[in-house]
Write a protein that holds these residues in place. Structure first.
Motif, PDB file in Angstrom:
ATOM      1  N   VAL A  77      -1.098  -1.224   7.390  1.00  0.00           N
ATOM      2  CA  VAL A  77      -1.146  -2.120   5.962  1.00  0.00           C
ATOM      3  C   VAL A  77      -0.281  -3.300   6.112  1.00  0.00           C
ATOM      4  O   VAL A  77       0.989  -3.222   6.542  1.00  0.00           O
ATOM      5  CB  VAL A  77      -1.054  -1.195   4.795  1.00  0.00           C
ATOM      6  CG1 VAL A  77      -0.920  -2.126   3.579  1.00  0.00           C
ATOM      7  CG2 VAL A  77      -1.733  -0.162   4.801  1.00  0.00           C
ATOM      8  N   LEU A  78      -0.708  -4.399   5.610  1.00  0.00           N
ATOM      9  CA  LEU A  78      -0.098  -5.619   6.118  1.00  0.00           C
ATOM     10  C   LEU A  78       0.086  -6.415   4.570  1.00  0.00           C
ATOM     11  O   LEU A  78      -1.015  -6.734   4.174  1.00  0.00           O
ATOM     12  CB  LEU A  78      -0.803  -6.801   7.066  1.00  0.00           C
ATOM     13  CG  LEU A  78      -0.803  -6.209   8.308  1.00  0.00           C
ATOM     14  CD1 LEU A  78      -1.497  -7.424   9.348  1.00  0.00           C
ATOM     15  CD2 LEU A  78       0.386  -5.930   8.935  1.00  0.00           C
ATOM     16  N   PRO A  79       1.344  -6.430   3.915  1.00  0.00           N
ATOM     17  CA  PRO A  79       1.394  -7.022   2.696  1.00  0.00           C
ATOM     18  C   PRO A  79       0.787  -8.393   2.577  1.00  0.00           C
ATOM     19  O   PRO A  79       0.340  -8.851   1.481  1.00  0.00           O
ATOM     20  CB  PRO A  79       2.781  -6.806   2.333  1.00  0.00           C
ATOM     21  CG  PRO A  79       3.328  -5.922   3.439  1.00  0.00           C
ATOM     22  CD  PRO A  79       2.566  -5.833   4.559  1.00  0.00           C
ATOM     23  N   LYS A 118     -11.984  -8.005  10.332  1.00  0.00           N
ATOM     24  CA  LYS A 118     -13.367  -7.340  10.677  1.00  0.00           C
ATOM     25  C   LYS A 118     -13.936  -6.540   9.676  1.00  0.00           C
ATOM     26  O   LYS A 118     -15.056  -6.660   9.193  1.00  0.00           O
ATOM     27  CB  LYS A 118     -12.955  -6.375  11.976  1.00  0.00           C
ATOM     28  CG  LYS A 118     -14.637  -5.743  12.291  1.00  0.00           C
ATOM     29  CD  LYS A 118     -13.901  -4.778  13.435  1.00  0.00           C
ATOM     30  CE  LYS A 118     -15.348  -4.013  14.168  1.00  0.00           C
ATOM     31  NZ  LYS A 118     -15.194  -3.205  15.112  1.00  0.00           N
ATOM     32  N   ALA A 119     -12.940  -5.907   8.822  1.00  0.00           N
ATOM     33  CA  ALA A 119     -13.408  -5.084   7.793  1.00  0.00           C
ATOM     34  C   ALA A 119     -13.942  -5.937   6.503  1.00  0.00           C
ATOM     35  O   ALA A 119     -14.774  -5.755   5.969  1.00  0.00           O
ATOM     36  CB  ALA A 119     -12.332  -4.329   7.383  1.00  0.00           C
ATOM     37  N   MET A 120     -13.123  -7.380   6.445  1.00  0.00           N
ATOM     38  CA  MET A 120     -13.511  -8.084   5.255  1.00  0.00           C
ATOM     39  C   MET A 120     -15.032  -8.513   5.503  1.00  0.00           C
ATOM     40  O   MET A 120     -15.698  -8.913   4.556  1.00  0.00           O
ATOM     41  CB  MET A 120     -12.601  -9.293   5.248  1.00  0.00           C
ATOM     42  CG  MET A 120     -11.010  -8.905   4.783  1.00  0.00           C
ATOM     43  SD  MET A 120      -9.806 -10.026   5.060  1.00  0.00           S
ATOM     44  CE  MET A 120     -10.562 -11.427   3.794  1.00  0.00           C
ATOM     45  N   ILE A 161      -6.517   0.331   6.243  1.00  0.00           N
ATOM     46  CA  ILE A 161      -6.714  -0.875   6.070  1.00  0.00           C
ATOM     47  C   ILE A 161      -7.896  -0.860   4.957  1.00  0.00           C
ATOM     48  O   ILE A 161      -7.695  -1.494   3.963  1.00  0.00           O
ATOM     49  CB  ILE A 161      -7.073  -1.608   7.156  1.00  0.00           C
ATOM     50  CG1 ILE A 161      -5.916  -1.745   8.068  1.00  0.00           C
ATOM     51  CG2 ILE A 161      -7.845  -3.017   6.880  1.00  0.00           C
ATOM     52  CD1 ILE A 161      -5.914  -2.191   9.344  1.00  0.00           C
ATOM     53  N   LEU A 162      -8.861  -0.245   5.238  1.00  0.00           N
ATOM     54  CA  LEU A 162     -10.022  -0.108   4.010  1.00  0.00           C
ATOM     55  C   LEU A 162      -9.526   0.415   2.694  1.00  0.00           C
ATOM     56  O   LEU A 162     -10.187  -0.190   1.656  1.00  0.00           O
ATOM     57  CB  LEU A 162     -11.181   0.759   4.478  1.00  0.00           C
ATOM     58  CG  LEU A 162     -11.953  -0.118   5.589  1.00  0.00           C
ATOM     59  CD1 LEU A 162     -12.979   1.023   6.256  1.00  0.00           C
ATOM     60  CD2 LEU A 162     -12.809  -1.058   5.006  1.00  0.00           C
ATOM     61  N   ALA A 163      -8.615   1.168   2.636  1.00  0.00           N
ATOM     62  CA  ALA A 163      -7.995   1.972   1.380  1.00  0.00           C
ATOM     63  C   ALA A 163      -7.227   0.627   0.645  1.00  0.00           C
ATOM     64  O   ALA A 163      -7.119   0.947  -0.713  1.00  0.00           O
ATOM     65  CB  ALA A 163      -7.035   3.013   1.467  1.00  0.00           C
ATOM     66  N   THR A 164      -7.056  -0.498   1.323  1.00  0.00           N
ATOM     67  CA  THR A 164      -6.187  -1.436   0.485  1.00  0.00           C
ATOM     68  C   THR A 164      -7.326  -2.524  -0.226  1.00  0.00           C
ATOM     69  O   THR A 164      -6.748  -3.389  -0.870  1.00  0.00           O
ATOM     70  CB  THR A 164      -5.365  -2.372   1.517  1.00  0.00           C
ATOM     71  OG1 THR A 164      -6.265  -2.848   2.443  1.00  0.00           O
ATOM     72  CG2 THR A 164      -4.278  -1.350   2.325  1.00  0.00           C
ATOM     73  N   PHE A 165      -8.707  -2.258  -0.177  1.00  0.00           N
ATOM     74  CA  PHE A 165      -9.693  -3.239  -0.577  1.00  0.00           C
ATOM     75  C   PHE A 165      -9.958  -3.121  -1.872  1.00  0.00           C
ATOM     76  O   PHE A 165     -10.903  -3.447  -2.382  1.00  0.00           O
ATOM     77  CB  PHE A 165     -10.792  -2.910   0.199  1.00  0.00           C
ATOM     78  CG  PHE A 165     -11.055  -3.846   1.439  1.00  0.00           C
ATOM     79  CD1 PHE A 165     -11.607  -4.623   1.755  1.00  0.00           C
ATOM     80  CD2 PHE A 165      -9.846  -3.573   2.590  1.00  0.00           C
ATOM     81  CE1 PHE A 165     -11.753  -5.478   2.976  1.00  0.00           C
ATOM     82  CE2 PHE A 165      -9.978  -4.278   3.678  1.00  0.00           C
ATOM     83  CZ  PHE A 165     -10.807  -5.147   3.768  1.00  0.00           C
ATOM     84  N   GLY A 166      -8.746  -2.359  -2.626  1.00  0.00           N
ATOM     85  CA  GLY A 166      -9.053  -2.510  -4.145  1.00  0.00           C
ATOM     86  C   GLY A 166     -10.373  -2.432  -4.741  1.00  0.00           C
ATOM     87  O   GLY A 166     -11.354  -1.463  -4.452  1.00  0.00           O
TER      88      GLY A 166
END
Length: 170
Positions: A77-79, A118-120, A161-166
């Motif tokens: 995870v990157l802030p 990539k996820a975005m 990373i996907l879990a950060t997609f709010g």
């Protein structure tokens, strides 16, 4: 296993006395931590239980491992990229701005940034439902015993990373 920057080795110092002398091992068991940079060698003096050892290694090596070899939720995870994914309003322009941020990152952070991009792109192309579906798929693959440690790590990084997609999952 699965962590490229950490190697754990066991040496019988009674059979390899020259190593024991070289690294000042006088009592058994002795745990030594060898940094990858020019920092001084460390002797571990903490508890010898698994939680304590894993916590020490995570702190020493900057890793995010769990006791079973998995990854903690903050791994990957990157802030710096949180503002781009938390709002759920992904657009080509927003991704272009995120690309500029990722372009300024280095090493492992750059690799993780590429996973964000990539996820975005996938969320933009497939819609917000992609996040939950892909997280479930990645979790399933990561739990398979047929998957290598390196692949499991990659699946768990992508899941984190996907879990950060709010609200992109809404």
């Amino acid at each position: 296993k699965g962590e490229e920057s950490v190697v754990v080795a066991k040496v019988d110092a009674t059979a390899h006395r020259s190593l024991a002398e070289r690294f000042d091992v006088s009592g058994f068991p002795t745990i030594k931590a060898f940094p990858t940079n020019d920092a001084a060698l460390e002797t571990y003096g903490g508890n010898r239980d698994l939680p304590s050892l894993v916590a020490y290694l995570n702190d020493f090596a900057g890793t995010f491992r769990t006791e079973d070899g998995g990854l903690l939720p903050e791994a990957g995870v990157l802030p710096e990229l949180a503002p781009f994914v938390e709002g759920g309003d992904l657009s080509a322009e927003l991704i272009a701005s995120a690309e500029a941020v990722v372009g300024g990152l280095e090493g492992e952070m750059r690799e993780h940034g590429e996973l964000y991009l990539k996820a975005m792109r996938k969320v933009l192309a497939k819609g917000p439902g992609y996040v939950a579906t892909e997280m479930a798929r990645l979790e399933g693959m990561a739990s398979s015993s047929a998957v290598s440690h390196a692949k499991r790590t990659m699946f768990l990084l992508r899941r984190n990373i996907l879990a950060t997609f709010g609200s992109a999952v809404a």
